[in-house]
Design a protein around this motif. Structure first.
Motif, PDB file in Angstrom:
ATOM      1  N   PRO A 197       0.820  -1.217   0.000  1.00  0.00           N
ATOM      2  CA  PRO A 197       0.000   0.000   0.000  1.00  0.00           C
ATOM      3  C   PRO A 197       0.852   1.265   0.000  1.00  0.00           C
ATOM      4  O   PRO A 197       0.497   2.246  -0.647  1.00  0.00           O
ATOM      5  CB  PRO A 197      -0.818  -0.112   1.280  1.00  0.00           C
ATOM      6  CG  PRO A 197      -0.875  -1.555   1.575  1.00  0.00           C
ATOM      7  CD  PRO A 197       0.445  -2.110   1.099  1.00  0.00           C
ATOM      8  N   GLY A 198       1.985   1.236   0.656  1.00  0.00           N
ATOM      9  CA  GLY A 198       2.876   2.396   0.654  1.00  0.00           C
ATOM     10  C   GLY A 198       3.439   2.671  -0.725  1.00  0.00           C
ATOM     11  O   GLY A 198       3.542   3.824  -1.162  1.00  0.00           O
ATOM     12  N   ARG A 199       3.806   1.597  -1.449  1.00  0.00           N
ATOM     13  CA  ARG A 199       4.335   1.756  -2.818  1.00  0.00           C
ATOM     14  C   ARG A 199       3.257   2.310  -3.747  1.00  0.00           C
ATOM     15  O   ARG A 199       3.529   3.152  -4.597  1.00  0.00           O
ATOM     16  CB  ARG A 199       4.841   0.415  -3.335  1.00  0.00           C
ATOM     17  CG  ARG A 199       6.102  -0.034  -2.697  1.00  0.00           C
ATOM     18  CD  ARG A 199       6.589  -1.317  -3.335  1.00  0.00           C
ATOM     19  NE  ARG A 199       7.613  -1.882  -2.498  1.00  0.00           N
ATOM     20  CZ  ARG A 199       7.712  -3.151  -2.173  1.00  0.00           C
ATOM     21  NH1 ARG A 199       6.833  -4.010  -2.661  1.00  0.00           N
ATOM     22  NH2 ARG A 199       8.674  -3.581  -1.406  1.00  0.00           N
ATOM     23  N   VAL A 200       2.042   1.838  -3.602  1.00  0.00           N
ATOM     24  CA  VAL A 200       0.935   2.316  -4.444  1.00  0.00           C
ATOM     25  C   VAL A 200       0.676   3.797  -4.176  1.00  0.00           C
ATOM     26  O   VAL A 200       0.508   4.598  -5.111  1.00  0.00           O
ATOM     27  CB  VAL A 200      -0.335   1.473  -4.207  1.00  0.00           C
ATOM     28  CG1 VAL A 200      -1.543   2.114  -4.882  1.00  0.00           C
ATOM     29  CG2 VAL A 200      -0.138   0.063  -4.709  1.00  0.00           C
ATOM     30  N   LEU A 201       0.658   4.177  -2.911  1.00  0.00           N
ATOM     31  CA  LEU A 201       0.443   5.583  -2.574  1.00  0.00           C
ATOM     32  C   LEU A 201       1.590   6.454  -3.085  1.00  0.00           C
ATOM     33  O   LEU A 201       1.367   7.564  -3.580  1.00  0.00           O
ATOM     34  CB  LEU A 201       0.281   5.758  -1.070  1.00  0.00           C
ATOM     35  CG  LEU A 201      -1.039   5.256  -0.484  1.00  0.00           C
ATOM     36  CD1 LEU A 201      -1.014   5.348   1.038  1.00  0.00           C
ATOM     37  CD2 LEU A 201      -2.182   6.055  -1.043  1.00  0.00           C
ATOM     38  N   LEU A 202       2.811   5.975  -3.002  1.00  0.00           N
ATOM     39  CA  LEU A 202       3.965   6.726  -3.503  1.00  0.00           C
ATOM     40  C   LEU A 202       3.881   6.908  -5.016  1.00  0.00           C
ATOM     41  O   LEU A 202       4.085   8.012  -5.528  1.00  0.00           O
ATOM     42  CB  LEU A 202       5.272   6.029  -3.111  1.00  0.00           C
ATOM     43  CG  LEU A 202       6.553   6.700  -3.603  1.00  0.00           C
ATOM     44  CD1 LEU A 202       6.712   8.064  -2.948  1.00  0.00           C
ATOM     45  CD2 LEU A 202       7.747   5.822  -3.329  1.00  0.00           C
ATOM     46  N   LEU A 203       3.562   5.833  -5.744  1.00  0.00           N
ATOM     47  CA  LEU A 203       3.431   5.933  -7.200  1.00  0.00           C
ATOM     48  C   LEU A 203       2.277   6.865  -7.596  1.00  0.00           C
ATOM     49  O   LEU A 203       2.397   7.652  -8.542  1.00  0.00           O
ATOM     50  CB  LEU A 203       3.232   4.550  -7.817  1.00  0.00           C
ATOM     51  CG  LEU A 203       4.468   3.658  -7.822  1.00  0.00           C
ATOM     52  CD1 LEU A 203       4.101   2.269  -8.329  1.00  0.00           C
ATOM     53  CD2 LEU A 203       5.548   4.269  -8.682  1.00  0.00           C
ATOM     54  N   PHE A 204       1.169   6.787  -6.888  1.00  0.00           N
ATOM     55  CA  PHE A 204       0.034   7.657  -7.180  1.00  0.00           C
ATOM     56  C   PHE A 204       0.382   9.124  -6.941  1.00  0.00           C
ATOM     57  O   PHE A 204       0.042   9.987  -7.745  1.00  0.00           O
ATOM     58  CB  PHE A 204      -1.169   7.258  -6.317  1.00  0.00           C
ATOM     59  CG  PHE A 204      -2.367   8.113  -6.563  1.00  0.00           C
ATOM     60  CD1 PHE A 204      -3.111   7.987  -7.727  1.00  0.00           C
ATOM     61  CD2 PHE A 204      -2.748   9.068  -5.632  1.00  0.00           C
ATOM     62  CE1 PHE A 204      -4.201   8.780  -7.951  1.00  0.00           C
ATOM     63  CE2 PHE A 204      -3.842   9.885  -5.859  1.00  0.00           C
ATOM     64  CZ  PHE A 204      -4.586   9.728  -7.021  1.00  0.00           C
ATOM     65  N   LEU A 214       3.411  10.466  -7.026  1.00  0.00           N
ATOM     66  CA  LEU A 214       4.355  10.889  -8.073  1.00  0.00           C
ATOM     67  C   LEU A 214       3.627  11.163  -9.385  1.00  0.00           C
ATOM     68  O   LEU A 214       3.949  12.117 -10.098  1.00  0.00           O
ATOM     69  CB  LEU A 214       5.435   9.828  -8.274  1.00  0.00           C
ATOM     70  CG  LEU A 214       6.473   9.711  -7.163  1.00  0.00           C
ATOM     71  CD1 LEU A 214       7.408   8.536  -7.445  1.00  0.00           C
ATOM     72  CD2 LEU A 214       7.259  11.000  -7.019  1.00  0.00           C
ATOM     73  N   LEU A 215       2.639  10.331  -9.710  1.00  0.00           N
ATOM     74  CA  LEU A 215       1.849  10.554 -10.921  1.00  0.00           C
ATOM     75  C   LEU A 215       1.059  11.863 -10.826  1.00  0.00           C
ATOM     76  O   LEU A 215       1.004  12.632 -11.791  1.00  0.00           O
ATOM     77  CB  LEU A 215       0.897   9.377 -11.153  1.00  0.00           C
ATOM     78  CG  LEU A 215      -0.027   9.491 -12.361  1.00  0.00           C
ATOM     79  CD1 LEU A 215       0.793   9.476 -13.641  1.00  0.00           C
ATOM     80  CD2 LEU A 215      -1.047   8.382 -12.358  1.00  0.00           C
ATOM     81  N   ALA A 216       0.479  12.151  -9.673  1.00  0.00           N
ATOM     82  CA  ALA A 216      -0.275  13.391  -9.487  1.00  0.00           C
ATOM     83  C   ALA A 216       0.636  14.606  -9.615  1.00  0.00           C
ATOM     84  O   ALA A 216       0.266  15.615 -10.235  1.00  0.00           O
ATOM     85  CB  ALA A 216      -0.972  13.385  -8.130  1.00  0.00           C
ATOM     86  N   VAL A 217       1.842  14.544  -9.063  1.00  0.00           N
ATOM     87  CA  VAL A 217       2.795  15.649  -9.178  1.00  0.00           C
ATOM     88  C   VAL A 217       3.206  15.839 -10.632  1.00  0.00           C
ATOM     89  O   VAL A 217       3.298  16.974 -11.127  1.00  0.00           O
ATOM     90  CB  VAL A 217       4.025  15.402  -8.267  1.00  0.00           C
ATOM     91  CG1 VAL A 217       5.148  16.359  -8.601  1.00  0.00           C
ATOM     92  CG2 VAL A 217       3.628  15.505  -6.805  1.00  0.00           C
ATOM     93  N   ALA A 218       3.436  14.744 -11.363  1.00  0.00           N
ATOM     94  CA  ALA A 218       3.839  14.841 -12.769  1.00  0.00           C
ATOM     95  C   ALA A 218       2.740  15.460 -13.619  1.00  0.00           C
ATOM     96  O   ALA A 218       2.998  16.317 -14.480  1.00  0.00           O
ATOM     97  CB  ALA A 218       4.218  13.461 -13.303  1.00  0.00           C
ATOM     98  N   VAL A 219       1.486  15.075 -13.392  1.00  0.00           N
ATOM     99  CA  VAL A 219       0.366  15.637 -14.157  1.00  0.00           C
ATOM    100  C   VAL A 219       0.201  17.124 -13.843  1.00  0.00           C
ATOM    101  O   VAL A 219      -0.014  17.945 -14.746  1.00  0.00           O
ATOM    102  CB  VAL A 219      -0.936  14.854 -13.858  1.00  0.00           C
ATOM    103  CG1 VAL A 219      -2.156  15.592 -14.381  1.00  0.00           C
ATOM    104  CG2 VAL A 219      -0.857  13.462 -14.462  1.00  0.00           C
TER     105      VAL A 219
END
Length: 137
Positions: A11-18, A20-25
């Protein structure tokens, strides 16, 4: 005996990837919006949507500004071909005639080159000539 599955930080990895994706968008949309404002600027009002066309052959109207009356005379220059959103309307209070200029701002003591719209993307260069003001008795 059954093996037990235990979460190992998934769950921590999923939240981290999400995140990072939000920051990139967010960064991509911010950069896109800032580039649009610096490379292309449309000022209102422009010639977009004006459907009143004038030609060299048609009689041109006169223009009244306060106590002065002007005749609109077509110049001998060829028709200017330019996008409608790149021609800026000259503000003339109380007149239905729309004159355009290629520049949005100009010095107060200077008269810009003025144009009448002859078709979509085509503008007829005109000059203003002062004529005698005729007042009713």
């Amino acid at each position: 005996m059954k093996p037990r599955n235990s979460p190992r930080g998934t769950p921590g990895r999923v939240l981290l990837l999400f995140s990072l994706l939000a920051v990139a968008v967010t960064a991509a949309s911010w950069l896109s919006a800032s580039q649009k404002h610096t490379t292309f600027r449309v000022s209102w009002p422009t010639a977009v949507g004006d459907s009143t066309f004038h030609s060299r052959d048609s009689p041109l109207p006169t223009l009244s500004l306060g106590q002065h009356q002007f005749a609109i005379i077509p110049a001998s220059e060829p028709i200017l071909k330019r996008r409608d959103d790149r021609m800026f309307a000259a503000s003339l209070p109380g007149n239905s005639i729309r004159l355009y200029s290629t520049t949005e701002k100009f010095p107060a003591n200077e008269t810009p080159q003025l144009y009448l719209k002859s078709a979509d993307g085509e503008f007829l260069r005109v000059n203003l000539e002062t004529i005698a003001w005729s007042q009713p008795p």
